[in-house]
Design a protein around this motif. Structure first.
Motif, short mmCIF file in Angstrom:
data_model
loop_
_atom_site.label_atom_id
_atom_site.label_comp_id
_atom_site.label_asym_id
_atom_site.label_seq_id
_atom_site.Cartn_x
_atom_site.Cartn_y
_atom_site.Cartn_z
N THR A 93 -5.99 18.53 11.75
CA THR A 93 -6.86 18.50 12.92
C THR A 93 -8.32 18.22 12.57
OG1 THR A 93 -7.28 20.89 12.83
CG2 THR A 93 -5.37 20.15 14.12
N ALA A 94 -8.62 18.11 11.27
CA ALA A 94 -10.01 18.03 10.83
C ALA A 94 -10.74 16.83 11.40
CB ALA A 94 -10.07 18.01 9.31
N GLU A 95 -10.08 15.68 11.39
CA GLU A 95 -10.77 14.46 11.82
C GLU A 95 -11.18 14.53 13.28
OE1 GLU A 95 -10.37 9.64 11.18
OE2 GLU A 95 -8.67 10.96 10.76
N SER A 96 -10.34 15.13 14.13
CA SER A 96 -10.66 15.22 15.55
C SER A 96 -11.78 16.22 15.82
CB SER A 96 -9.42 15.59 16.36
OG SER A 96 -8.94 16.88 15.98
N SER A 97 -12.15 17.03 14.81
CA SER A 97 -13.22 18.02 15.00
C SER A 97 -14.59 17.36 15.11
CB SER A 97 -13.24 19.01 13.84
OG SER A 97 -13.72 18.39 12.65
N GLY A 98 -14.70 16.15 14.58
CA GLY A 98 -15.99 15.45 14.61
C GLY A 98 -16.93 15.84 13.48
N LEU A 99 -16.52 16.76 12.59
CA LEU A 99 -17.38 17.13 11.47
C LEU A 99 -17.40 16.01 10.45
CD1 LEU A 99 -16.42 20.88 10.84
CD2 LEU A 99 -18.56 20.00 11.80
N PRO A 100 -18.57 15.56 10.04
CA PRO A 100 -18.65 14.45 9.07
C PRO A 100 -17.91 14.79 7.78
CG PRO A 100 -20.80 14.91 10.05
CD PRO A 100 -19.89 16.03 10.47
N GLY A 101 -17.07 13.86 7.33
CA GLY A 101 -16.39 14.03 6.05
C GLY A 101 -15.15 14.87 6.08
N HIS A 102 -14.81 15.46 7.23
CA HIS A 102 -13.63 16.31 7.32
C HIS A 102 -12.46 15.50 7.87
CE1 HIS A 102 -15.20 20.49 6.59
NE2 HIS A 102 -16.34 19.81 6.70
N ARG A 103 -11.40 15.36 7.06
CA ARG A 103 -10.17 14.71 7.47
C ARG A 103 -9.12 14.97 6.40
NH1 ARG A 103 -9.60 8.67 5.63
NH2 ARG A 103 -11.08 8.52 3.91
N ALA A 104 -7.86 14.82 6.74
CA ALA A 104 -6.78 14.97 5.77
C ALA A 104 -6.56 13.63 5.09
CB ALA A 104 -5.50 15.43 6.47
N HIS A 105 -6.84 13.56 3.78
CA HIS A 105 -6.78 12.28 3.06
C HIS A 105 -6.08 12.52 1.72
CE1 HIS A 105 -7.68 8.30 1.83
NE2 HIS A 105 -8.73 8.59 1.07
N LEU A 106 -4.75 12.35 1.72
CA LEU A 106 -3.97 12.65 0.53
C LEU A 106 -4.25 11.67 -0.60
CD1 LEU A 106 -1.90 14.33 -0.92
CD2 LEU A 106 -0.08 13.09 0.27
N ALA A 107 -4.39 10.39 -0.28
CA ALA A 107 -4.68 9.41 -1.32
C ALA A 107 -5.98 9.76 -2.05
CB ALA A 107 -4.78 8.01 -0.72
N GLY A 108 -6.96 10.23 -1.30
CA GLY A 108 -8.21 10.66 -1.92
C GLY A 108 -8.02 11.89 -2.78
N ALA A 109 -7.16 12.81 -2.32
CA ALA A 109 -6.92 14.03 -3.09
C ALA A 109 -6.26 13.73 -4.43
CB ALA A 109 -6.03 14.97 -2.27
N LEU A 110 -5.44 12.68 -4.49
CA LEU A 110 -4.71 12.35 -5.72
C LEU A 110 -5.39 11.25 -6.54
CD1 LEU A 110 -1.06 12.38 -4.33
CD2 LEU A 110 -2.26 14.21 -5.57
N GLY A 128 -7.21 9.28 -9.14
CA GLY A 128 -7.55 9.57 -10.52
C GLY A 128 -6.55 10.44 -11.25
N ALA A 129 -5.57 10.99 -10.54
CA ALA A 129 -4.57 11.83 -11.18
C ALA A 129 -3.49 10.97 -11.83
CB ALA A 129 -3.93 12.77 -10.15
N ASP A 130 -3.01 11.38 -12.98
CA ASP A 130 -1.93 10.68 -13.67
C ASP A 130 -0.66 10.75 -12.81
OD1 ASP A 130 0.16 9.84 -15.31
OD2 ASP A 130 -0.60 10.88 -17.08
N PRO A 131 -0.11 9.61 -12.37
CA PRO A 131 1.07 9.64 -11.50
C PRO A 131 2.31 10.21 -12.18
CG PRO A 131 0.59 7.39 -12.19
CD PRO A 131 -0.58 8.24 -12.62
N ASP A 176 0.98 21.49 -21.33
CA ASP A 176 1.38 20.66 -20.19
C ASP A 176 0.38 20.82 -19.05
OD1 ASP A 176 3.92 19.32 -20.92
OD2 ASP A 176 4.62 21.38 -21.21
N THR A 177 0.43 19.87 -18.10
CA THR A 177 -0.58 19.82 -17.03
C THR A 177 0.08 19.72 -15.67
OG1 THR A 177 -2.12 18.68 -18.53
CG2 THR A 177 -2.59 18.55 -16.17
N LEU A 178 -0.49 20.45 -14.71
CA LEU A 178 -0.07 20.41 -13.30
C LEU A 178 -1.26 19.98 -12.47
CD1 LEU A 178 2.00 21.17 -11.00
CD2 LEU A 178 0.94 23.46 -11.04
N VAL A 179 -1.06 18.99 -11.60
CA VAL A 179 -2.10 18.57 -10.66
C VAL A 179 -2.04 19.50 -9.45
CG1 VAL A 179 -2.93 16.72 -9.17
CG2 VAL A 179 -1.96 16.18 -11.41
N VAL A 180 -3.14 20.15 -9.16
CA VAL A 180 -3.24 21.03 -7.99
C VAL A 180 -4.19 20.36 -7.00
CG1 VAL A 180 -3.82 23.33 -7.13
CG2 VAL A 180 -2.85 23.06 -9.44
#
Length: 406
Positions: A288-305, A307-310, A277-281
């Motif tokens: 707060t990442a996006e407000s830091s101004g660091l390129p590419g840092h932000r909370a993006h759940l859709a991106g995290a998931l 390609g994962a099997d729903p 069996d498989t668990l998606v981690v």
């Protein structure tokens, strides 16, 4: 803050007044709060009817005045541009001590005085002096105990977590959570090593760190963080950023954790396969990442998931419990978080609950999402934990398809 229907029906002027008042409060709170923290105990201990000898009153007043001026100066030098660790230790310790002193000055200054008055114990001066000694005694005891609690290796908290979508092959998967280690001005390299030794006794399939590794840059706190490289897990070690990484060059911490053998889950996921069996981690950057101004840092759940099997169960690492609303909307099965410290020094947990949906432990959100909020492995700032013990958490995942599941 979203307006309710009631507020929408009010006039613009009526809305603007409280907003203006709130802005004023937030603007002057950093100036008013330290004065209250020191002035209230000063009054309760010295001027509340005790009639101490003049030298005692003067000496005590001078000490409180030194604390009022010295604490913010030490914290500014310690946590500001200069980043002086010794000053930070002094400022943080004074902050924790005066918070406990303020709390018990208010509580005992009212409740004990009322109880003594109702009992007819002594005259006004006797009751006032009894309150003073009680406040000092309780404060000293709590600070000594709280310091020991903050500096010890956390106890292991173990619990079974049933996940309805978890396959039978994953039943019994052992997930160890550490978080909010907050390596900082007090050198805790030996403590860090002992924490990692404890983690290694837990036979973990997966070890997670949900952020706030340290207060300071990776270059400054490297020696304290280095023992994390000794942590063992059968299927992997994963990490996400916390808000404090974004005060201290977050990318440096991402790079160091990668170097130490931890996999940073920056809006991405990995698969844990066990027993067929498989668990998606998955993991996301701190909110707060996006407000830091660091390129590419932000909370993006859709991106995290992506390609994962729903149809697969999802374990999500997100530093702050407040992210759980987004997790529930995406059907996440279990979110692991830290950030709250369980309040760290009672009764600060009442303020934490104004900002976060959970303080500690397991809670339900939405149709199927569970949230586990750790009280944290280390401590932030003041080296005290009062009625909010630290923890290393062992979560044993349970499948409804297994006969071992109750």
């Amino acid at each position: 803050m979203t307006e309710t229907g009631d507020t929408r029906s009010a006039t613009g002027e009526a809305r603007e007044a409280p907003r203006g008042g709130l802005r004023l409060l937030m603007r002057y709170l950093p100036l008013v709060a330290p004065v209250l923290l020191w002035a209230v105990p000063c009054w309760v201990l010295l001027y509340g009817g005790q009639h101490w000898p003049f030298p005692v009153t003067v000496t005590g007043t001078v000490l409180f005045a030194l604390g009022l001026t010295g604490m913010p100066l030490a914290m500014a030098r310690g946590h500001g541009r200069r980043q002086q660790d010794r000053a930070a230790i002094v400022g943080d310790t004074l902050l924790g001590a005066v918070w406990v002193l303020f709390t018990w000055s208010v509580l005992l200054g009212v409740l004990l005085r009322l109880a003594l008055t109702a009992a007819g114990a002594g005259d006004g001066q006797d009751r006032a002096r009894t309150v003073t000694w009680a406040v000092l005694g309780v404060t000293a005891a709590l600070l000594a105990w709280g310091y020991a609690e903050a500096r010890r290796v956390p106890r292991v908290r173990q619990l079974d977590v049933p996940l309805p979508r978890l396959g039978a092959g994953l039943d019994g998967t052992r997930v160890v959570l550490i978080t909010d280690t907050h390596y900082g001005p007090l050198d805790r390299a030996r403590w860090s090593a002992r924490v990692c030794e404890t983690v290694n006794t837990l036979d973990a399939d997966l070890v997670c760190h949900t952020g706030d590794i340290a207060d300071g840059t990776a270059a400054r706190r490297r020696a304290q963080a280095a023992p994390l490289g000794t942590v063992r897990a059968t299927h992997g070690r994963v990490y996400v950023t916390g808000n404090h990484e974004y005060y201290s060059e977050a990318q440096g911490w991402v790079d160091l954790m990668d170097e130490l053998g931890w996999e940073p889950l920056r809006n991405r996921h990995v698969l844990l396969e066990r027993g067929g069996d498989t668990l998606v981690v998955a993991g996301v950057d701190d909110v707060t990442a996006e407000s830091s101004g660091l390129p590419g840092h932000r909370a993006h759940l859709a991106g995290a998931l992506q390609g994962a099997d729903p149809g697969l169960p999802v374990l999500l690492l997100a530093h702050q419990p407040t992210f759980v609303d987004r997790a529930a909307a995406h059907g996440v099965d279990l979110q692991l978080s830290g950030h709250t410290h369980g309040g760290q020094i009672w009764p600060f947990h009442y303020l934490v609950r104004l900002d976060q949906p959970a303080l500690a432990g397991l809670s339900h959100h939405g149709a199927r999402t569970l949230l586990y909020t750790s009280r944290g492995t280390g401590f932030w700032g003041p080296p005290f934990r009062v009625f909010a013990p630290s923890e290393i958490t062992l979560l044993v995942l349970r499948s409804p398809q297994s006969p071992t599941t109750p």
